[in-house]
Scaffold this motif. Structure first.
Motif, mmCIF file in Angstrom:
data_model
loop_
_atom_site.group_PDB
_atom_site.id
_atom_site.type_symbol
_atom_site.label_atom_id
_atom_site.label_comp_id
_atom_site.label_asym_id
_atom_site.label_seq_id
_atom_site.Cartn_x
_atom_site.Cartn_y
_atom_site.Cartn_z
ATOM 1 N N LEU A 259 55.791 9.723 55.804
ATOM 2 C CA LEU A 259 56.269 9.917 57.169
ATOM 3 C C LEU A 259 56.799 11.333 57.395
ATOM 4 N N GLU A 260 56.284 11.976 58.429
ATOM 5 C CA GLU A 260 56.817 13.247 58.892
ATOM 6 C C GLU A 260 57.660 12.967 60.126
ATOM 7 N N GLU A 261 58.822 13.590 60.218
ATOM 8 C CA GLU A 261 59.748 13.282 61.294
ATOM 9 C C GLU A 261 59.500 14.154 62.517
ATOM 10 N N ALA A 262 59.938 13.624 63.683
ATOM 11 C CA ALA A 262 59.846 14.374 64.938
ATOM 12 C C ALA A 262 60.707 13.673 65.968
ATOM 13 N N GLU A 263 61.041 14.380 67.030
ATOM 14 C CA GLU A 263 61.733 13.766 68.164
ATOM 15 C C GLU A 263 60.696 13.466 69.222
ATOM 16 N N ILE A 264 60.558 12.187 69.563
ATOM 17 C CA ILE A 264 59.485 11.789 70.465
ATOM 18 C C ILE A 264 60.034 11.374 71.823
ATOM 19 N N ALA A 265 59.150 11.435 72.824
ATOM 20 C CA ALA A 265 59.535 11.115 74.202
ATOM 21 C C ALA A 265 59.315 9.629 74.475
ATOM 22 N N LEU A 266 60.132 8.804 73.819
ATOM 23 C CA LEU A 266 60.001 7.356 73.939
ATOM 24 C C LEU A 266 61.338 6.730 73.562
ATOM 25 N N SER A 267 61.674 5.606 74.201
ATOM 26 C CA SER A 267 62.939 4.953 73.889
ATOM 27 C C SER A 267 62.892 4.341 72.492
ATOM 28 N N ASP A 268 64.070 4.172 71.904
ATOM 29 C CA ASP A 268 64.152 3.553 70.585
ATOM 30 C C ASP A 268 63.600 2.132 70.610
ATOM 31 N N ARG A 269 63.828 1.408 71.711
ATOM 32 C CA ARG A 269 63.337 0.030 71.809
ATOM 33 C C ARG A 269 61.816 -0.018 71.749
ATOM 34 N N TYR A 270 61.157 0.872 72.497
ATOM 35 C CA TYR A 270 59.701 0.873 72.491
ATOM 36 C C TYR A 270 59.146 1.378 71.165
ATOM 37 N N LEU A 271 59.792 2.382 70.579
ATOM 38 C CA LEU A 271 59.331 2.870 69.282
ATOM 39 C C LEU A 271 59.435 1.765 68.233
ATOM 40 N N SER A 272 60.563 1.067 68.217
ATOM 41 C CA SER A 272 60.744 -0.035 67.259
ATOM 42 C C SER A 272 59.696 -1.118 67.470
ATOM 43 N N THR A 273 59.375 -1.404 68.740
ATOM 44 C CA THR A 273 58.366 -2.412 69.048
ATOM 45 C C THR A 273 57.009 -2.002 68.500
ATOM 46 N N ILE A 274 56.620 -0.753 68.698
ATOM 47 C CA ILE A 274 55.334 -0.259 68.211
ATOM 48 C C ILE A 274 55.232 -0.411 66.697
ATOM 49 N N VAL A 275 56.216 0.135 65.987
ATOM 50 C CA VAL A 275 56.157 0.120 64.530
ATOM 51 C C VAL A 275 56.177 -1.317 64.006
ATOM 52 N N TYR A 276 57.050 -2.160 64.580
ATOM 53 C CA TYR A 276 57.144 -3.548 64.124
ATOM 54 C C TYR A 276 55.826 -4.290 64.331
ATOM 55 N N GLN A 277 55.235 -4.176 65.515
ATOM 56 C CA GLN A 277 54.017 -4.931 65.811
ATOM 57 C C GLN A 277 52.847 -4.488 64.938
ATOM 58 N N LEU A 278 52.705 -3.180 64.732
ATOM 59 C CA LEU A 278 51.599 -2.691 63.913
ATOM 60 C C LEU A 278 51.724 -3.164 62.472
ATOM 61 N N VAL A 279 52.915 -3.066 61.921
ATOM 62 C CA VAL A 279 53.105 -3.499 60.534
ATOM 63 C C VAL A 279 53.060 -5.020 60.427
ATOM 64 N N ASP A 280 53.557 -5.727 61.436
ATOM 65 C CA ASP A 280 53.489 -7.191 61.440
ATOM 66 C C ASP A 280 52.043 -7.661 61.377
ATOM 67 N N ASN A 281 51.166 -7.027 62.163
ATOM 68 C CA ASN A 281 49.754 -7.383 62.104
ATOM 69 C C ASN A 281 49.161 -7.105 60.726
ATOM 70 N N ALA A 282 49.504 -5.948 60.169
ATOM 71 C CA ALA A 282 48.976 -5.594 58.853
ATOM 72 C C ALA A 282 49.435 -6.591 57.790
ATOM 73 N N LEU A 283 50.670 -7.033 57.875
ATOM 74 C CA LEU A 283 51.196 -8.005 56.921
ATOM 75 C C LEU A 283 50.530 -9.362 57.073
ATOM 76 N N LYS A 284 50.308 -9.781 58.311
ATOM 77 C CA LYS A 284 49.730 -11.095 58.559
ATOM 78 C C LYS A 284 48.250 -11.162 58.195
ATOM 79 N N PHE A 285 47.534 -10.054 58.399
ATOM 80 C CA PHE A 285 46.084 -10.101 58.278
ATOM 81 C C PHE A 285 45.551 -9.421 57.015
ATOM 82 N N SER A 286 46.408 -9.249 56.020
ATOM 83 C CA SER A 286 45.965 -8.763 54.717
ATOM 84 C C SER A 286 46.647 -9.594 53.639
ATOM 85 N N SER A 287 46.114 -9.548 52.437
ATOM 86 C CA SER A 287 46.603 -10.410 51.360
ATOM 87 C C SER A 287 47.713 -9.737 50.572
ATOM 88 N N PRO A 288 48.668 -10.524 50.057
ATOM 89 C CA PRO A 288 49.696 -9.964 49.174
ATOM 90 C C PRO A 288 49.054 -9.229 47.997
#
Length: 377
Positions: A259-288
């Protein structure tokens, strides 16, 4: 913290003073009724979020007051905590049978009282969120017309299932407790309350997700961009959140972060939603045991974020149908959800002025790529 209103019903004014002292550090607005008739008559005036109701009162006792309030459609969702000097299992069972949501024994313990009030208010907030969802749906019929077929078909069936499953878990647990509470030991009760809590959290997560979706649809329909905000894309904060998320799948060792850091033009709530949903899908649809790589890189005035998994993958047809409120091959894999996560991510990214894309090889891998604007210096 939002201010909540509590109605205290007790024929002893001194008891009100005790409760006021025990709750003094909380931002609650307290109201008092000296008997059951006065309490019922004052509901519209005080509009309580929760009711603390003494059992032993002259005239109409607390049990009957509870029954009458729970029989009113406008007030049946307001949690009632019975305050009682009674301690036998049969007495406590009577409180639950009358419709009480919880009870607390005298003499009152301040820590226990605050914990029970907080718990009941959380349930009330969940109910209010569902009601708000209902009203938002009523007011956005025009927005939803473009997806009417999906709402009648895929969304209607999957949303019904996803709502009913946790609701049945909660109601079933409460039913068992009401029927067999006298014969249960504390370990059994704790276990059953754990089931109800898990179901409530699942329902809360689904409600929040659908509320965000409707919020985004309204913004899109009015051609509004997301309100400007500044949020630090922090590698340490995101790593901590994702490790915790992966741990719930027992897959924290599968995460690879660059991860490279930056200050983005988006609320923390929406950023958290994006990261959570993308990783949630990856966790659900791939094998341990398979790797999930999350990486970010600053390119010009944009932050590029990608999430890659070596899982089920998607066909071109499935990628084209993202946002159609369906989960692909659900009968085969039986995962939870309503197929709305990627739709939410795509909406947020587009409304923020970024780009969203998916590359995938069916039954092999998937990479979701998004770009988000960086705040100018």
């Amino acid at each position: 913290m939002s201010q909540f209103s509590l109605l205290i019903v007790d024929d002893e004014p001194d008891n009100f003073d005790v409760l006021e002292t025990l709750l003094s550090e909380q931002e609650y607005e307290l109201y008092y009724a000296a008997n059951g008739q006065e309490a019922i008559a004052s509901l519209d005036l005080f509009n309580p979020d929760i009711i603390l109701l003494d059992v032993m009162m002259p005239g109409i006792d607390g049990l009957e007051v509870c029954r009458q309030i729970k029989a009113m459609s406008k007030w049946k969702a307001v949690p009632i905590i019975m305050v009682t000097a009674l301690s036998s299992k049969s007495d406590l069972a009577q409180c639950l049978t009358a419709g009480a949501d919880d009870f607390i024994s005298k003499p009152l313990n301040g820590i226990e009282l605050r914990a029970r009030v907080h718990s009941m208010l959380r349930i009330k907030q969940q109910y209010d969120s569902i009601q708000n969802l209902y009203h938002i749906q009523e007011n956005t019929v025009n927005v939803l017309e473009s997806t009417l077929n999906e709402l009648r078909g895929n969304l209607a069936s999957s949303l019904s299932h996803e709502l009913n499953t946790p609701l049945n878990g909660i109601l079933g647990t409460i039913g068992l407790l009401k029927d067999d509470l006298e014969d249960m030991d504390i370990a059994e009760i704790r276990e059953m309350l754990g089931w109800a809590d898990e179901s409530a959290r699942r329902l809360e997560k689904l409600t929040k997700k659908f509320l965000i979706y409707l919020e985004l649809e309204l913004s899109a329909s009015r051609h509004h961009k997301i309100e400007s905000a500044r949020t630090q894309f922090s590698a340490s904060a995101i790593e901590a959140a994702l490790k915790s998320q992966a741990q719930s799948f027992k897959r924290h060792n599968d995460l690879v972060l660059a991860l490279e850091e930056a200050e983005i033009a988006l609320s923390d709530r929406y950023l958290s939603t994006i990261v959570y949903q993308l990783v949630d899908n990856a966790l659900k649809f791939s094998s341990p045991g398979t790797t999930i790589k999350v990486s970010s890189q600053v390119v010009g005035k944009m932050l590029n974020l990608s999430v890659h998994d070596s899982g089920r993958g998607m066909t071109e047809e499935q990628i084209a149908k993202i946002g159609a409120f369906m989960q692909f091959e659900r009968k085969t894999y039986e995962q939870q959800g309503i197929g709305i996560g990627l739709k939410i991510v795509k909406k947020i990214v587009e409304l923020a002025g970024g780009e969203f894309s998916i590359t995938s090889i069916y039954q092999k891998e998937t990479t979701v790529n998004i770009t988000l604007p960086i705040v100018g210096n």
